[in-house]
Design a protein around this motif. Structure first.
Motif, PDB file in Angstrom:
ATOM      1  N   PRO A 222       0.810  -1.226   0.000  1.00 21.45           N
ATOM      2  CA  PRO A 222       0.000   0.000   0.000  1.00 21.45           C
ATOM      3  C   PRO A 222       0.843   1.276   0.000  1.00 21.45           C
ATOM      4  CG  PRO A 222      -0.942  -1.581   1.511  1.00 21.45           C
ATOM      5  CD  PRO A 222       0.377  -2.155   1.047  1.00 21.45           C
ATOM      6  N   LEU A 223       2.058   1.202   0.518  1.00 20.78           N
ATOM      7  CA  LEU A 223       2.931   2.379   0.536  1.00 20.78           C
ATOM      8  C   LEU A 223       3.845   2.453  -0.683  1.00 20.78           C
ATOM      9  CD1 LEU A 223       3.885   2.419   4.315  1.00 20.78           C
ATOM     10  CD2 LEU A 223       2.158   3.799   3.131  1.00 20.78           C
ATOM     11  N   GLY A 224       3.693   1.520  -1.624  1.00 20.97           N
ATOM     12  CA  GLY A 224       4.452   1.568  -2.861  1.00 20.97           C
ATOM     13  C   GLY A 224       5.714   0.738  -2.901  1.00 20.97           C
ATOM     14  N   GLY A 225       6.053   0.053  -1.817  1.00 17.38           N
ATOM     15  CA  GLY A 225       7.249  -0.790  -1.812  1.00 17.38           C
ATOM     16  C   GLY A 225       7.035  -2.065  -2.605  1.00 17.38           C
ATOM     17  N   ARG A 226       8.118  -2.620  -3.107  1.00 16.98           N
ATOM     18  CA  ARG A 226       8.048  -3.883  -3.840  1.00 16.98           C
ATOM     19  C   ARG A 226       8.021  -5.052  -2.867  1.00 16.98           C
ATOM     20  NH1 ARG A 226      12.525  -3.795  -8.581  1.00 16.98           N
ATOM     21  NH2 ARG A 226      11.072  -3.315 -10.248  1.00 16.98           N
ATOM     22  N   THR A 227       7.267  -6.083  -3.224  1.00 16.22           N
ATOM     23  CA  THR A 227       7.225  -7.282  -2.412  1.00 16.22           C
ATOM     24  C   THR A 227       7.015  -8.512  -3.282  1.00 16.22           C
ATOM     25  OG1 THR A 227       6.244  -8.308  -0.443  1.00 16.22           O
ATOM     26  CG2 THR A 227       4.746  -7.136  -1.892  1.00 16.22           C
ATOM     27  N   ALA A 228       7.664  -9.597  -2.905  1.00 18.43           N
ATOM     28  CA  ALA A 228       7.449 -10.903  -3.511  1.00 18.43           C
ATOM     29  C   ALA A 228       6.610 -11.699  -2.519  1.00 18.43           C
ATOM     30  CB  ALA A 228       8.779 -11.603  -3.769  1.00 18.43           C
ATOM     31  N   VAL A 229       5.731 -12.543  -3.024  1.00 16.50           N
ATOM     32  CA  VAL A 229       4.868 -13.302  -2.127  1.00 16.50           C
ATOM     33  C   VAL A 229       5.040 -14.790  -2.353  1.00 16.50           C
ATOM     34  CG1 VAL A 229       3.167 -11.452  -1.956  1.00 16.50           C
ATOM     35  CG2 VAL A 229       2.871 -13.207  -3.683  1.00 16.50           C
ATOM     36  N   GLY A 230       4.836 -15.537  -1.283  1.00 14.70           N
ATOM     37  CA  GLY A 230       4.840 -16.990  -1.344  1.00 14.70           C
ATOM     38  C   GLY A 230       3.691 -17.501  -0.505  1.00 14.70           C
ATOM     39  N   PHE A 231       3.081 -18.580  -0.921  1.00 17.07           N
ATOM     40  CA  PHE A 231       1.939 -19.148  -0.216  1.00 17.07           C
ATOM     41  C   PHE A 231       2.289 -20.544   0.269  1.00 17.07           C
ATOM     42  CE2 PHE A 231       0.355 -15.931  -3.038  1.00 17.07           C
ATOM     43  CZ  PHE A 231      -0.618 -15.278  -2.292  1.00 17.07           C
ATOM     44  N   THR A 232       1.739 -20.922   1.412  1.00 16.73           N
ATOM     45  CA  THR A 232       2.031 -22.230   1.988  1.00 16.73           C
ATOM     46  C   THR A 232       1.209 -23.343   1.352  1.00 16.73           C
ATOM     47  OG1 THR A 232       0.504 -21.741   3.793  1.00 16.73           O
ATOM     48  CG2 THR A 232       2.845 -21.326   4.196  1.00 16.73           C
ATOM     49  N   SER A 233       0.235 -22.999   0.505  1.00 16.80           N
ATOM     50  CA  SER A 233      -0.531 -24.017  -0.213  1.00 16.80           C
ATOM     51  C   SER A 233      -1.022 -23.447  -1.542  1.00 16.80           C
ATOM     52  CB  SER A 233      -1.728 -24.501   0.617  1.00 16.80           C
ATOM     53  OG  SER A 233      -2.730 -23.498   0.676  1.00 16.80           O
ATOM     54  N   ALA A 234      -1.275 -24.339  -2.484  1.00 15.40           N
ATOM     55  CA  ALA A 234      -1.822 -23.923  -3.774  1.00 15.40           C
ATOM     56  C   ALA A 234      -3.219 -23.337  -3.594  1.00 15.40           C
ATOM     57  CB  ALA A 234      -1.850 -25.110  -4.734  1.00 15.40           C
ATOM     58  N   GLN A 235      -3.958 -23.830  -2.608  1.00 16.23           N
ATOM     59  CA  GLN A 235      -5.300 -23.324  -2.348  1.00 16.23           C
ATOM     60  C   GLN A 235      -5.264 -21.868  -1.874  1.00 16.23           C
ATOM     61  OE1 GLN A 235      -4.102 -26.225  -1.076  1.00 16.23           O
ATOM     62  NE2 GLN A 235      -5.224 -27.670  -2.350  1.00 16.23           N
ATOM     63  N   ARG A 236      -4.300 -21.523  -1.032  1.00 13.74           N
ATOM     64  CA  ARG A 236      -4.183 -20.137  -0.564  1.00 13.74           C
ATOM     65  C   ARG A 236      -3.796 -19.211  -1.715  1.00 13.74           C
ATOM     66  NH1 ARG A 236      -2.746 -19.369   5.481  1.00 13.74           N
ATOM     67  NH2 ARG A 236      -3.536 -21.285   6.356  1.00 13.74           N
ATOM     68  N   LEU A 237      -2.896 -19.686  -2.577  1.00 13.97           N
ATOM     69  CA  LEU A 237      -2.510 -18.890  -3.735  1.00 13.97           C
ATOM     70  C   LEU A 237      -3.718 -18.656  -4.639  1.00 13.97           C
ATOM     71  CD1 LEU A 237       0.635 -18.960  -5.811  1.00 13.97           C
ATOM     72  CD2 LEU A 237      -1.516 -19.267  -6.997  1.00 13.97           C
ATOM     73  N   ALA A 238      -4.485 -19.706  -4.924  1.00 23.68           N
ATOM     74  CA  ALA A 238      -5.660 -19.577  -5.786  1.00 23.68           C
ATOM     75  C   ALA A 238      -6.722 -18.668  -5.161  1.00 23.68           C
ATOM     76  CB  ALA A 238      -6.248 -20.956  -6.085  1.00 23.68           C
ATOM     77  N   ALA A 239      -6.884 -18.736  -3.847  1.00 24.30           N
ATOM     78  CA  ALA A 239      -7.869 -17.877  -3.177  1.00 24.30           C
ATOM     79  C   ALA A 239      -7.484 -16.406  -3.298  1.00 24.30           C
ATOM     80  CB  ALA A 239      -7.999 -18.270  -1.703  1.00 24.30           C
TER      81      ALA A 239
END
Length: 107
Positions: free
Chosen positions: A40-57
């Motif tokens: 929200p403040l404009g910084g870059r971020t990479a994300v990782g999810f602990t499950s494929a279901q969380r990523l899809a959600a």
């Protein structure tokens, strides 16, 4: 029962992912690359999810992904000044950037 005392107790909310993360990717000329987002403040971020279901959600069932360990994701993110967030709660943007300027926000 024995009680262990530590000089610094870890925060209960700190989660250590068990195993590789599900990392969203996008296609590029050299293959796939980790997808970066803006905070929200404009910084870059990479994300990782602990499950494929969380990523899809969070990103939809059609979002391509790869499996990476958290240290590998950090190694990819740090050179471009991005932080790493595990299982983020993504929210839609309230105000859309005018179409002419969208390329400035793309990462």
């Amino acid at each position: 029962m024995s009680h262990h005392l530590y000089a610094e107790d870890p925060e209960p909310s700190d989660r250590v992912p068990a195993g590789p993360l599900f990392v969203p990717v996008r296609s590029g000329p050299a293959g796939c690359t980790a997808r970066l987002f803006r905070t929200p403040l404009g910084g870059r971020t990479a994300v990782g999810f602990t499950s494929a279901q969380r990523l899809a959600a969070a990103l939809g069932a059609g979002q391509p992904w790869i499996r990476l360990s958290e240290p590998a994701l950090r190694a990819l993110a740090e050179p471009v000044g991005a932080t790493v967030v595990t299982d983020p709660r993504l929210t839609p943007e309230v105000a859309r950037v005018p179409r002419v300027h969208q390329h400035l926000r793309a990462v």
